[in-house]
Design a protein around this motif. Structure first.
Motif, PDB file in Angstrom:
ATOM      1  N   ILE A  19     -28.918 -54.839 112.098  1.00  0.00           N
ATOM      2  CA  ILE A  19     -30.079 -54.472 111.915  1.00  0.00           C
ATOM      3  C   ILE A  19     -31.071 -55.451 111.064  1.00  0.00           C
ATOM      4  CG2 ILE A  19     -31.833 -52.578 111.187  1.00  0.00           C
ATOM      5  CD1 ILE A  19     -29.667 -50.818 111.792  1.00  0.00           C
ATOM      6  N   TRP A  20     -30.599 -55.751 109.785  1.00  0.00           N
ATOM      7  CA  TRP A  20     -31.290 -57.005 108.954  1.00  0.00           C
ATOM      8  C   TRP A  20     -31.272 -58.369 109.789  1.00  0.00           C
ATOM      9  CZ3 TRP A  20     -28.801 -61.372 107.226  1.00  0.00           C
ATOM     10  CH2 TRP A  20     -29.542 -62.176 106.402  1.00  0.00           C
ATOM     11  N   TRP A  21     -30.185 -58.591 110.352  1.00  0.00           N
ATOM     12  CA  TRP A  21     -30.215 -59.954 111.093  1.00  0.00           C
ATOM     13  C   TRP A  21     -31.328 -60.129 112.055  1.00  0.00           C
ATOM     14  CZ3 TRP A  21     -24.771 -62.095 113.212  1.00  0.00           C
ATOM     15  CH2 TRP A  21     -24.785 -63.225 113.354  1.00  0.00           C
ATOM     16  N   ALA A  22     -31.383 -58.908 113.063  1.00  0.00           N
ATOM     17  CA  ALA A  22     -32.467 -58.952 113.869  1.00  0.00           C
ATOM     18  C   ALA A  22     -33.861 -59.029 113.313  1.00  0.00           C
ATOM     19  CB  ALA A  22     -32.245 -57.533 114.780  1.00  0.00           C
ATOM     20  N   LEU A  23     -34.150 -58.375 112.204  1.00  0.00           N
ATOM     21  CA  LEU A  23     -35.321 -58.555 111.646  1.00  0.00           C
ATOM     22  C   LEU A  23     -35.842 -59.765 110.885  1.00  0.00           C
ATOM     23  CD1 LEU A  23     -35.266 -54.935 110.245  1.00  0.00           C
ATOM     24  CD2 LEU A  23     -36.564 -55.739 112.188  1.00  0.00           C
ATOM     25  N   ILE A  24     -34.671 -60.338 110.228  1.00  0.00           N
ATOM     26  CA  ILE A  24     -34.810 -61.648 109.691  1.00  0.00           C
ATOM     27  C   ILE A  24     -35.099 -62.990 110.726  1.00  0.00           C
ATOM     28  CG2 ILE A  24     -32.302 -62.365 109.419  1.00  0.00           C
ATOM     29  CD1 ILE A  24     -34.957 -62.775 106.663  1.00  0.00           C
ATOM     30  N   SER A  25     -34.356 -62.566 111.857  1.00  0.00           N
ATOM     31  CA  SER A  25     -34.452 -63.610 113.083  1.00  0.00           C
ATOM     32  C   SER A  25     -35.768 -63.602 113.814  1.00  0.00           C
ATOM     33  CB  SER A  25     -33.279 -63.232 113.872  1.00  0.00           C
ATOM     34  OG  SER A  25     -31.996 -63.608 113.353  1.00  0.00           O
ATOM     35  N   GLY A  26     -36.322 -62.345 113.822  1.00  0.00           N
ATOM     36  CA  GLY A  26     -37.683 -61.964 114.425  1.00  0.00           C
ATOM     37  C   GLY A  26     -38.758 -62.465 113.616  1.00  0.00           C
ATOM     38  N   GLY A  27     -38.486 -62.800 112.444  1.00  0.00           N
ATOM     39  CA  GLY A  27     -39.499 -63.167 111.289  1.00  0.00           C
ATOM     40  C   GLY A  27     -40.196 -61.882 110.847  1.00  0.00           C
ATOM     41  N   VAL A  28     -39.809 -60.582 111.217  1.00  0.00           N
ATOM     42  CA  VAL A  28     -40.057 -59.406 110.518  1.00  0.00           C
ATOM     43  C   VAL A  28     -40.192 -58.885 109.277  1.00  0.00           C
ATOM     44  CG1 VAL A  28     -40.106 -56.748 111.154  1.00  0.00           C
ATOM     45  CG2 VAL A  28     -39.592 -58.271 112.986  1.00  0.00           C
ATOM     46  N   ILE A  29     -38.938 -59.449 108.607  1.00  0.00           N
ATOM     47  CA  ILE A  29     -38.896 -59.461 107.192  1.00  0.00           C
ATOM     48  C   ILE A  29     -38.404 -60.949 106.790  1.00  0.00           C
ATOM     49  CG2 ILE A  29     -38.212 -57.151 107.049  1.00  0.00           C
ATOM     50  CD1 ILE A  29     -35.467 -57.888 106.750  1.00  0.00           C
ATOM     51  N   HIS A  30     -38.507 -61.102 105.545  1.00  0.00           N
ATOM     52  CA  HIS A  30     -38.291 -62.566 104.947  1.00  0.00           C
ATOM     53  C   HIS A  30     -37.150 -62.421 103.962  1.00  0.00           C
ATOM     54  CE1 HIS A  30     -41.425 -64.032 107.099  1.00  0.00           C
ATOM     55  NE2 HIS A  30     -42.402 -63.146 106.635  1.00  0.00           N
ATOM     56  N   TRP A  31     -36.742 -61.396 103.446  1.00  0.00           N
ATOM     57  CA  TRP A  31     -35.677 -61.088 102.329  1.00  0.00           C
ATOM     58  C   TRP A  31     -34.265 -61.402 102.771  1.00  0.00           C
ATOM     59  CZ3 TRP A  31     -31.109 -58.319 101.924  1.00  0.00           C
ATOM     60  CH2 TRP A  31     -30.497 -58.339 100.583  1.00  0.00           C
ATOM     61  N   PRO A  32     -33.601 -62.338 102.142  1.00  0.00           N
ATOM     62  CA  PRO A  32     -33.813 -62.702 100.673  1.00  0.00           C
ATOM     63  C   PRO A  32     -34.504 -64.213 100.814  1.00  0.00           C
ATOM     64  CG  PRO A  32     -31.484 -63.330 101.520  1.00  0.00           C
ATOM     65  CD  PRO A  32     -32.005 -62.427 102.600  1.00  0.00           C
ATOM     66  N   PHE A  33     -34.847 -64.626 102.110  1.00  0.00           N
ATOM     67  CA  PHE A  33     -35.655 -65.976 102.040  1.00  0.00           C
ATOM     68  C   PHE A  33     -37.189 -65.574 101.896  1.00  0.00           C
ATOM     69  CE2 PHE A  33     -32.242 -65.550 105.173  1.00  0.00           C
ATOM     70  CZ  PHE A  33     -31.157 -66.330 104.609  1.00  0.00           C
ATOM     71  N   ARG A  34     -37.684 -66.730 101.098  1.00  0.00           N
ATOM     72  CA  ARG A  34     -39.004 -66.510 100.878  1.00  0.00           C
ATOM     73  C   ARG A  34     -39.731 -67.377 101.684  1.00  0.00           C
ATOM     74  NH1 ARG A  34     -39.963 -64.579  95.643  1.00  0.00           N
ATOM     75  NH2 ARG A  34     -38.475 -64.582  94.230  1.00  0.00           N
ATOM     76  N   PRO A  35     -40.780 -66.960 102.114  1.00  0.00           N
ATOM     77  CA  PRO A  35     -41.773 -67.685 103.242  1.00  0.00           C
ATOM     78  C   PRO A  35     -42.093 -69.115 102.489  1.00  0.00           C
ATOM     79  CG  PRO A  35     -42.683 -65.548 102.689  1.00  0.00           C
ATOM     80  CD  PRO A  35     -41.579 -65.713 101.889  1.00  0.00           C
TER      81      PRO A  35
END
Length: 142
Positions: free
Chosen positions: A123-139
């Motif tokens: 679930i997290w992987w899909a959200l980070i891949s889609g740019g929905v969330i950025h944690w733990p990467f900072r924009p």
């Protein structure tokens, strides 16, 4: 994230898109194993398995379309794949708890345990891949 994707996010996106593309094709071409683990309360299981395959393929394609071509497509694909991973969790639980055989073989908890534990990671992987969330990467800052 502004500007170009980080290499990490791009690698995450490509790998996740590949996984979902392969899984989507498998749902459509070989639905038997997926039907076996589908809980009894799911209506029209054959159609649901087919549609989940299409959803996986659509999500994979959506992750790979550049945002300049269709603004918001990656974001929507990320949300869609995260919701998909959440919605199929009952089938994974059913598979584990009821020790359902696929192809004549059952799997041990060495398979089921990590699979169930890693579902939130998908679930997290899909959200980070889609740019929905950025944690733990900072924009990236402009």
């Amino acid at each position: 994230m502004t500007g170009k994707d980080s290499r990490t996010r791009m690698a995450f996106r490509w790998l996740l898109a590949t996984i979902y593309l392969v899984a989507g094709i498998a749902h459509i071409r070989s639905p038997g194993g997926f039907l076996a683990i589908t809980p009894d309360w799911v209506p029209f299981p054959e159609q649901v398995i087919f549609l989940t395959g299409l959803a996986e393929i659509a999500g994979a394609v959506g992750l790979m379309i550049p945002p300049r071509l269709i603004p918001g497509i990656r974001y929507a694909a990320g949300i869609g794949l995260a919701l998909y991973a959440l919605c199929v969790y009952p089938a994974n639980i059913n598979h584990a708890v009821n020790n359902i055989a696929i192809g004549g073989a059952t799997a041990s908890w060495l398979y089921h345990g990590p699979r169930l534990a890693l579902q939130p990671v998908f679930i997290w992987w899909a959200l980070i891949s889609g740019g929905v969330i950025h944690w733990p990467f900072r924009p990236k800052q402009p």
